[in-house]
Design a protein around this motif. Structure first.
Motif, short mmCIF file in Angstrom:
data_model
loop_
_atom_site.label_atom_id
_atom_site.label_comp_id
_atom_site.label_asym_id
_atom_site.label_seq_id
_atom_site.Cartn_x
_atom_site.Cartn_y
_atom_site.Cartn_z
N LEU A 42 0.86 -1.15 0.21
CA LEU A 42 0.09 0.00 0.10
C LEU A 42 0.87 1.34 0.09
O LEU A 42 0.58 2.09 -0.63
CB LEU A 42 -0.98 -0.13 1.24
CG LEU A 42 -2.09 -1.10 1.43
CD1 LEU A 42 -2.66 -0.96 2.56
CD2 LEU A 42 -3.24 -0.52 0.14
N ALA A 43 1.74 1.24 0.74
CA ALA A 43 2.75 2.44 0.80
C ALA A 43 3.51 2.56 -0.30
O ALA A 43 3.81 3.87 -0.69
CB ALA A 43 3.92 2.17 2.10
N ASP A 46 -4.79 -2.63 -4.84
CA ASP A 46 -5.74 -3.77 -4.77
C ASP A 46 -4.89 -4.86 -4.11
O ASP A 46 -4.50 -5.86 -4.67
CB ASP A 46 -5.99 -4.08 -6.40
CG ASP A 46 -6.81 -5.41 -6.49
OD1 ASP A 46 -7.66 -5.66 -5.38
OD2 ASP A 46 -7.06 -5.95 -7.31
N ILE A 47 -5.14 -4.77 -2.64
CA ILE A 47 -4.40 -5.53 -1.82
C ILE A 47 -5.50 -6.48 -0.95
O ILE A 47 -6.40 -5.85 -0.70
CB ILE A 47 -3.62 -4.76 -0.73
CG1 ILE A 47 -2.87 -3.92 -1.49
CG2 ILE A 47 -2.85 -5.92 0.09
CD1 ILE A 47 -1.67 -4.50 -2.19
N CYS A 48 -5.24 -7.85 -0.78
CA CYS A 48 -6.09 -8.56 -0.18
C CYS A 48 -5.24 -9.69 0.65
O CYS A 48 -4.59 -10.41 0.10
CB CYS A 48 -6.95 -9.51 -1.15
SG CYS A 48 -7.97 -10.47 -0.24
N ASP A 108 -8.27 -5.39 8.67
CA ASP A 108 -8.13 -3.93 8.72
C ASP A 108 -7.23 -3.55 7.47
O ASP A 108 -7.47 -2.47 7.00
CB ASP A 108 -7.19 -3.70 10.04
CG ASP A 108 -8.02 -3.77 11.36
OD1 ASP A 108 -9.46 -3.77 11.03
OD2 ASP A 108 -7.78 -3.80 12.45
N VAL A 109 -6.01 -4.35 7.14
CA VAL A 109 -5.27 -4.04 6.00
C VAL A 109 -6.38 -3.96 4.71
O VAL A 109 -6.12 -3.06 3.66
CB VAL A 109 -4.29 -4.93 5.90
CG1 VAL A 109 -3.34 -4.63 4.64
CG2 VAL A 109 -3.25 -4.74 7.42
N LEU A 148 -8.32 3.25 0.38
CA LEU A 148 -7.22 4.17 -0.48
C LEU A 148 -7.37 3.89 -1.84
O LEU A 148 -7.31 5.03 -2.50
CB LEU A 148 -5.92 3.36 -0.20
CG LEU A 148 -5.48 3.77 1.35
CD1 LEU A 148 -4.04 3.00 1.36
CD2 LEU A 148 -4.95 5.19 1.43
N GLN A 149 -8.20 2.97 -2.30
CA GLN A 149 -8.52 2.78 -3.74
C GLN A 149 -9.41 4.11 -4.02
O GLN A 149 -9.53 4.67 -5.05
CB GLN A 149 -9.16 1.55 -4.19
CG GLN A 149 -8.25 0.29 -4.21
CD GLN A 149 -8.63 -0.94 -4.61
OE1 GLN A 149 -9.38 -1.14 -5.70
NE2 GLN A 149 -8.67 -1.99 -3.53
#
Length: 875
Positions: free
Chosen positions: A556-557, A562-564, A579-580, A587-588
């Motif tokens: 993300l940083a 698109d994080i899972c 939470d992440v 953020l998207q």
């Protein structure tokens, strides 16, 4: 709170590293502390000797072999030899130490590696690095003490670099000598004398033999020993010999002239107690070196006793430096590790590394402390109890079986009995029988080591007066002590009115006991490894879960959205992963909004312009933003036929935007930045200089050819594009009010290119540039087209025709030289010649606007020669 945490980390690191250093440097640190605290060495020395020059030598045992310390008669250490050469046996007992002239040292050892001991004599040179075996003689006997008593070395003597000594076997003395460093041993003669106890060779070649009742010189009559003297050491000095009487504890001197011994020195003094004597040596001056308790060295000169113990230990300054170096090293390493953990990484050291290393270090240090502080002392106590039980049983059994027999046979019987114990751990047992006279003096009756009956008990290395009195009162006493760096177990047992003393070297017992405790060590080590592995497994499980979430956060940083993160278990790690994922979705949404907003901003202030201004975001730009740089400038204008401008607004703007979009995109692709869009053109600048500007201008003109072909096919009128180029200093900044700002550029180059663009129409040229740009024209078709006036200065102007139609470009390439002749002829005021040249060029290429314009100028200037010659003439 953070400061307290950092302090706690520092203390933990200091304790761990300090404990590790203490275990690692236990022996060295203990020796230095003992030296500073008591002034005595922690190492137990075995033998002492002196050379002819007064140098003092002391021999001690080390883990690698032996060490020899050299000093002077003031107690100052001069050198230390590490005797670790491969030629010396790993298991041995010292017999003789003799420092010879020239730096060589003779060392006699009983090699006890095999079941039968061997007496070996070595010559050491080069500070102990060179070892030469001179003699190897097998011993005989049942136990080790009997074997060592069967073959002995006499005192050494040296005259004119010739070293002489004798090997004593029973009543026979075999004399040998070494005459030079390159020669081996030479046997001189063999002498047999009943009751032989000691021998030496004199400088005149005669021999001195000591028996139980006389002192015999081969070329003189014998001196009777009527007072029960026991000669235990003979030393040649000057015109006679010194010898020690083991019965009276006195040093006698016998002169060669009258061959009558007289009392020289008494060893019974209040300054020391001979009970503590480990070894003694008579110097050539008649003084006596006394090694007491293995760590105190005294020099008895008769009237005074000097303490030379300082040479046995490291200097105090060196001890302070060693301890200070260890402490400083621990402190520096602690500070470095603390800085890495607490300052450089701000407590972000990987969890598995930080706590795994800490747990492993604690487990290792704890195991080492338990082994050294608990298991090893327990094994030593076990060995001591076993030795006490066995020695007591053996002494009682030997006493009972000896009833009615000769008293002198008891030590030999007990020694043989102990040597037969399985494992050979007691093969070196020394047994002695003492008796006490009315004055309370203990003297030797018999032993299994070849000692002389009647000698004072103080000369026996293991004798202790207080322990003997305790045994006389209680019937028996057991004692554990250290002699020569090795543990000895001593038992005193009263047998009637006599005292039976048994001394056993505990090295083998301790090794066997330690071997028996290895299962405890292995179990403790296995438990530490198991607990460490379990802790590491738990930390690894936690770390893997954390790393998944942290990896998602890092992505993300880094800009990914698109994080899972998938994490099972239903615990805090799962909540962290969820939470992440939620943060990724938020953020998207924010990125979509920012991208839309940024896209809107880029329409008004392109990224290339921001880069030239030294900014990365439009938010950083204000009216204070400006920069001055050397840039290539380009002005582009275009024009449609009049009918295009008569069309409706929508169609007109479609035509204008078509040209701007297709040409401005080329500027952006080539690294340029576009300013000042207008209905008929725009300005641009290039960081990469004139080469990029020329390449862009040519590419635009070629694109215009394609545009006009497309417009012709669609029935639309063509467009004419004119481009002017220059290079110079450009100021870029922002102008506007509080509500609206826009970037702009200020430079004299824009006045020049504006003038050149106007000339383009007059010369019907597509691209004009100044002389400062001409270096970037390499590889493109160009020609010098004359001078124009701007701001009172003449500006050399060039035409770049690579963007022209193919037919026109080919003609300009072939007639370039002729065109230049015409230009030079005009500026040389040869107007007639210029008219002829330009007339010929126009005749062959009616599309050459430059030639037509110069033909017009030549004709005008021919009629008005007073006018100034330039491209601006005739306006």
């Amino acid at each position: 709170m953070i400061g307290l945490k950092k302090l706690g980390v520092f203390v933990v690191l200091l304790v761990l590293l300090g404990g590790g250093a203490a275990l690692l440097f236990w022996d060295v640190g203990g020796e230095c502390l003992s030296t500073l605290r008591t002034g005595k060495a922690q190492v137990d020395y075995l033998m002492t000797a002196s050379d002819a020059e007064g140098g003092i030598y002391a021999l001690c045992r080390t883990e690698e072999g032996y060490a020899l310390v050299l000093g002077d008669q003031n107690g100052r250490r001069m050198a230390r030899w590490e005797l670790t050469a491969e030629g010396l046996p790993a298991q041995s007992t010292p017999s003789v130490l003799y420092p010879a002239a020239g730096g060589a040292v003779y060392l006699g050892l009983y090699n006890t590696e095999e079941e039968t001991a061997h007496l070996q004599l070595y010559r050491l040179t080069e500070r102990g690095r060179s070892v030469e075996l001179l003699l190897d003689r097998a011993c005989t006997g049942t136990n080790l003490q009997e074997q060592m008593a069967s073959v002995r070395l006499s005192a050494f003597s040296q005259v004119d670099n010739v070293v002489t000594f004798a090997v004593l076997e029973g009543d026979t003395a075999s004399f040998y000598q070494r005459t030079s460093a390159d020669s081996g041993l030479e046997q001189l003669q063999q002498v047999t004398q009943p009751g032989l106890q000691a021998a030496t060779a004199l400088s005149d070649g005669s021999l001195v033999l000591a028996t139980r009742d006389s002192l015999l010189r081969t070329d003189r009559e014998a001196v009777s020993l009527t007072n029960g003297e026991n000669i235990i050491q003979i030393t040649q000095a000057g015109t006679g010999v010194y010898y020690v009487d083991g019965a009276s504890l006195k040093v006698f001197y016998a002169d060669f002239a009258d061959w009558k011994p007289y009392n020289f020195l008494d060893l019974e003094k209040e300054d020391y107690d001979l009970d503590d004597c480990t070894d003694l040596w008579v110097t050539r001056d008649g003084d006596v070196l006394l090694l007491m308790e293995g760590n105190t060295l005294l020099l008895d000169r008769g009237s005074t006793v000097s303490d030379l113990s300082g040479m046995l230990c490291r200097p105090a300054a060196q001890c302070v430096l060693i301890l200070g170096g260890i402490a400083l090293g621990v402190l520096v390493l602690t500070v470095l590790l603390w800085f890495v953990v607490c300052e450089q990484r701000q407590f972000r050291l990987p969890l598995l590394v930080r706590w795994g290393v800490l747990f492993g270090a604690v487990a290792l240090l704890g195991t080492a402390i338990l082994v050294r502080g608990v298991i090893r002392p327990a094994s030593q106590q076990m060995a001591q109890r076993e030795a006490a039980a066995l020695l007591g049983t053996a002494a009682v059994q030997a006493s009972q079986s000896h009833d009615g027999q000769e008293a002198g046979d008891l030590p030999q019987l007990l020694g043989d009995s102990l040597a037969a114990v399985q494992g050979g751990l007691y093969r070196d047992a020394a047994a002695a029988l003492y008796e006490r006279d009315e004055a309370g003096v203990w003297t030797l009756v018999a032993d299994n080591a070849g000692g002389m009956a009647g000698s004072r008990a103080e000369l026996w290395a293991g004798f202790d007066w207080a322990l003997a009195e305790q045994a006389r009162t209680a019937g028996s006493a057991f004692w554990s002590c250290t002699q020569g760096g090795e543990t000895h177990y001593i038992l005193y047992q009263m047998v009637g009115d006599q005292l039976l003393a048994v001394d056993v070297n505990g090295t083998g017992l301790l090794a066997a006991s330690w071997t028996g405790c290895q299962w405890m060590v292995r179990g403790l080590a296995a438990l530490a490894v198991l607990l460490t592995a379990l802790a590491l497994a738990i930390l690894c499980w936690i770390t893997i879960g954390l790393r998944r979430s942290l990896h998602g956060m890092e992505r993300l940083a880094a800009g990914e959205r698109d994080i899972c993160v998938v994490q099972g278990g239903g615990d805090e790690l799962t909540s962290l992963a969820e939470d992440v994922n939620a943060l990724s979705g938020a953020l998207q949404a924010v990125d979509r909004q920012q991208n839309e907003l940024a896209q809107s901003y880029r329409r008004f202030v392109p990224e290339r312009v921001l880069s030239l201004l030294g900014k990365t975001s439009i938010l950083e730009v204000d009216k204070q933003t400006f920069v001055a740089r050397d840039l290539a400038t380009m002005m582009l204008t275009f024009q449609f036929p009049p009918q295009v401008y008569e069309k409706s607004g929508r169609e007109l703007f479609d035509n204008l935007n078509e040209i701007i979009e297709r040409t401005a995109s080329i500027v952006t692709q080539k690294g340029g930045a576009v300013f000042n869009f207008a209905y008929n053109g725009y300005d641009s600048v290039f960081e990469e200089g004139s080469a990029a500007a020329v390449s862009t201008a040519v590419a635009i003109q070629q694109e215009v050819l394609d545009i006009n072909r497309e417009r012709e096919l669609s029935g639309r009128p063509p467009v004419v594009v004119r481009i002017a180029l220059d290079e110079g200093s450009v100021m870029m900044g922002v102008v506007g009010d509080e509500n609206q700002i826009e970037p702009t550029s200020i430079s004299s180059s824009f006045s020049v290119v504006k003038h050149l663009v106007e000339l383009c129409g007059r010369l019907e040229a597509n691209i004009l540039c100044t002389e400062s740009v001409i270096d970037g024209v390499k590889g493109y078709g160009s020609r010098y087209i004359g001078k124009c006036m701007e701001g009172g200065q003449a500006i050399r102007t060039y035409e770049i025709f690579d963007g022209d139609a193919y037919e026109i470009r080919k003609v300009k390439e072939t007639t370039g030289g002729q065109f230049s002749q015409g230009v030079y002829a005009l500026y040389s005021r040869d107007f007639a010649q210029a008219k002829r040249i330009f007339l010929s060029l126009v005749h062959h290429n009616t599309g050459d606007g430059g030639a037509r314009y110069y033909l017009y100028l030549a004709d005008r200037l021919e009629k008005r020669p007073e006018e100034e010659i330039s491209l601006d003439s005739g306006l």
